[in-house]
Design a protein around this motif. Sequence first.
Motif, PDB file in Angstrom:
ATOM      1  N   GLU A   1       0.826  -1.203   0.000  1.00 18.54           N
ATOM      2  CA  GLU A   1       0.000   0.000   0.000  1.00 18.54           C
ATOM      3  C   GLU A   1       0.866   1.262   0.000  1.00 18.54           C
ATOM      4  OE1 GLU A   1      -3.466   2.289   2.647  1.00 18.54           O
ATOM      5  OE2 GLU A   1      -2.236   0.700   3.545  1.00 18.54           O
ATOM      6  N   GLY A   2       1.900   1.261   0.840  1.00 22.07           N
ATOM      7  CA  GLY A   2       2.732   2.452   0.965  1.00 22.07           C
ATOM      8  C   GLY A   2       3.542   2.770  -0.275  1.00 22.07           C
ATOM      9  N   GLN A   3       4.068   1.756  -0.940  1.00 20.70           N
ATOM     10  CA  GLN A   3       4.918   2.005  -2.096  1.00 20.70           C
ATOM     11  C   GLN A   3       4.129   2.174  -3.386  1.00 20.70           C
ATOM     12  OE1 GLN A   3       6.633  -1.938  -1.273  1.00 20.70           O
ATOM     13  NE2 GLN A   3       6.682  -2.293  -3.484  1.00 20.70           N
ATOM     14  N   GLY A   4       2.859   1.791  -3.399  1.00 20.01           N
ATOM     15  CA  GLY A   4       2.000   2.068  -4.549  1.00 20.01           C
ATOM     16  C   GLY A   4       1.992   1.022  -5.637  1.00 20.01           C
ATOM     17  N   SER A   5       3.072   0.251  -5.775  1.00 24.52           N
ATOM     18  CA  SER A   5       3.131  -0.793  -6.802  1.00 24.52           C
ATOM     19  C   SER A   5       3.996  -1.939  -6.306  1.00 24.52           C
ATOM     20  CB  SER A   5       3.689  -0.242  -8.125  1.00 24.52           C
ATOM     21  OG  SER A   5       5.035   0.169  -7.964  1.00 24.52           O
ATOM     22  N   ALA A   6       3.865  -3.084  -6.956  1.00 26.71           N
ATOM     23  CA  ALA A   6       4.649  -4.255  -6.559  1.00 26.71           C
ATOM     24  C   ALA A   6       4.788  -5.205  -7.728  1.00 26.71           C
ATOM     25  CB  ALA A   6       3.994  -4.966  -5.377  1.00 26.71           C
ATOM     26  N   LYS A   7       5.863  -6.000  -7.719  1.00 29.91           N
ATOM     27  CA  LYS A   7       6.044  -7.063  -8.699  1.00 29.91           C
ATOM     28  C   LYS A   7       5.133  -8.228  -8.293  1.00 29.91           C
ATOM     29  CE  LYS A   7      10.965  -5.873  -8.860  1.00 29.91           C
ATOM     30  NZ  LYS A   7      12.334  -6.361  -8.541  1.00 29.91           N
ATOM     31  N   VAL A   8       4.299  -8.665  -9.211  1.00 36.35           N
ATOM     32  CA  VAL A   8       3.328  -9.688  -8.866  1.00 36.35           C
ATOM     33  C   VAL A   8       3.219 -10.752  -9.949  1.00 36.35           C
ATOM     34  CG1 VAL A   8       1.924  -8.131  -7.453  1.00 36.35           C
ATOM     35  CG2 VAL A   8       1.405  -8.413  -9.889  1.00 36.35           C
ATOM     36  N   ARG A   9       2.648 -11.862  -9.538  1.00 38.35           N
ATOM     37  CA  ARG A   9       2.188 -12.893 -10.463  1.00 38.35           C
ATOM     38  C   ARG A   9       0.679 -12.988 -10.314  1.00 38.35           C
ATOM     39  NH1 ARG A   9       3.305 -19.444  -9.991  1.00 38.35           N
ATOM     40  NH2 ARG A   9       1.992 -20.064 -11.763  1.00 38.35           N
ATOM     41  N   VAL A  10      -0.038 -13.015 -11.428  1.00 38.04           N
ATOM     42  CA  VAL A  10      -1.500 -13.122 -11.421  1.00 38.04           C
ATOM     43  C   VAL A  10      -1.877 -14.389 -12.173  1.00 38.04           C
ATOM     44  CG1 VAL A  10      -3.679 -12.023 -12.046  1.00 38.04           C
ATOM     45  CG2 VAL A  10      -1.717 -10.605 -11.385  1.00 38.04           C
ATOM     46  N   ALA A  11      -2.534 -15.316 -11.485  1.00 35.05           N
ATOM     47  CA  ALA A  11      -2.933 -16.597 -12.097  1.00 35.05           C
ATOM     48  C   ALA A  11      -4.408 -16.833 -11.825  1.00 35.05           C
ATOM     49  CB  ALA A  11      -2.094 -17.744 -11.533  1.00 35.05           C
ATOM     50  N   ILE A  12      -5.168 -17.114 -12.873  1.00 36.23           N
ATOM     51  CA  ILE A  12      -6.596 -17.339 -12.721  1.00 36.23           C
ATOM     52  C   ILE A  12      -6.848 -18.698 -12.088  1.00 36.23           C
ATOM     53  CG2 ILE A  12      -6.983 -18.435 -14.966  1.00 36.23           C
ATOM     54  CD1 ILE A  12      -9.563 -16.710 -15.167  1.00 36.23           C
ATOM     55  N   LEU A  13      -7.912 -18.812 -11.289  1.00 35.80           N
ATOM     56  CA  LEU A  13      -8.378 -20.086 -10.761  1.00 35.80           C
ATOM     57  C   LEU A  13      -9.483 -20.578 -11.697  1.00 35.80           C
ATOM     58  CD1 LEU A  13      -8.597 -19.244  -6.939  1.00 35.80           C
ATOM     59  CD2 LEU A  13      -6.630 -20.029  -8.266  1.00 35.80           C
ATOM     60  N   PRO A  14      -9.209 -21.555 -12.538  1.00 29.36           N
ATOM     61  CA  PRO A  14     -10.144 -21.883 -13.626  1.00 29.36           C
ATOM     62  C   PRO A  14     -11.502 -22.394 -13.179  1.00 29.36           C
ATOM     63  CG  PRO A  14      -8.308 -23.441 -13.568  1.00 29.36           C
ATOM     64  CD  PRO A  14      -7.966 -22.344 -12.634  1.00 29.36           C
ATOM     65  N   GLU A  15     -11.549 -23.423 -12.324  1.00 28.20           N
ATOM     66  CA  GLU A  15     -12.835 -23.989 -11.927  1.00 28.20           C
ATOM     67  C   GLU A  15     -13.637 -22.995 -11.101  1.00 28.20           C
ATOM     68  OE1 GLU A  15     -14.230 -26.742 -13.016  1.00 28.20           O
ATOM     69  OE2 GLU A  15     -12.476 -26.906 -14.298  1.00 28.20           O
TER      70      GLU A  15
END
Length: 333
Positions: free
Chosen positions: A160-174
């Motif tokens: 929250e404080g730094q405003g951005s972050a390195k992330v991985r986004v993976a969908i949960l299919p079922e």
Amino acid sequence: MAGKAMAKDSVAGRSGAGRMARGLLIAVALLALSGCAETKQGQKSAVQGQARAVGGFKIGEPYQVKGVWYYPKEDFGYDETGLASWYGPGFHAETTANGETFDQNELTGAHKTLPLPSLVRVTNLENGRSIIVRINDRGPFVPGRIVDLSRRSAQLLGFEGQGSAKVRVAILPEESRAIAAAARAGQAGVSVADISPDGAPKPVAAPRAAVQIEGASPVARQVAERPAFDPSQTVAGATVDGRFLPAAVVADTPVRSNGRLYVQAGAFTVYDNANRLRARLSDLGTTRIDPTIVGNTQYFRVRIGPLSSVEAADSILNQVIEAGNNGARVIVD
């Protein structure tokens, strides 16, 4: 998508005979602040005390923002890395792209192309924190960002404080198919039992005349139906106002200590095309071609980096886009 702005107001007083005026100004200011607080409390109560809009299922047509085309689709294999941002106060209680009511204290987010709603796992690649988020909005449209999370999501992931972050986004299919089916059912006013496991309405066969063989007894037909999948079987959460909302559960996930930032300018199936782009962008920094196999197809990805910071990645990305590569994005590897 969402920006955050802060403003400070100041009132300069004057000396001498203006003491009474200053007193009046202070009184007015106190009244204004009181009214503002009451307004904010009223907005908060409006979200907490009333049934939120349920919304519906939405994919949407291709659309263009700032010269870049986006192509929404059902992609139950989605799994990408990049940069996350967050939004909250300025959009609290507003309507999301699929008609739900945005609450900055719920675990929700915005994505440019995934079906609305979807469930995704977002992992902060800098600290290993991971949560499940309901995607119910479109965005972010800031270059280099792949997901815009609610304020509460950013707090749980620790950025929250730094405003951005390195992330991985993976969908949960079922789980995503299940909440899509529920949203479709809510739109049509039908039972979830009338929705196929893939989320589409069950086809209804045209009526046919009964055929009876003389002397034969009627045979009862039994059709085994697949029970509707309940996302609460695998994801902590609850259905609130017709929407499945993930619980505020943070998992610790082993990640690399330093995810390296790159700008991916493009991906090609023909090596010569990739090499021409690499040569054209070589003045921007260390540029290379990374081959990869997706399905049965080989791609040649043109990447610049590794880059030392988010600010450096943003700067290079803007230059790559200005050079005519609108599909360029920031990735973490």
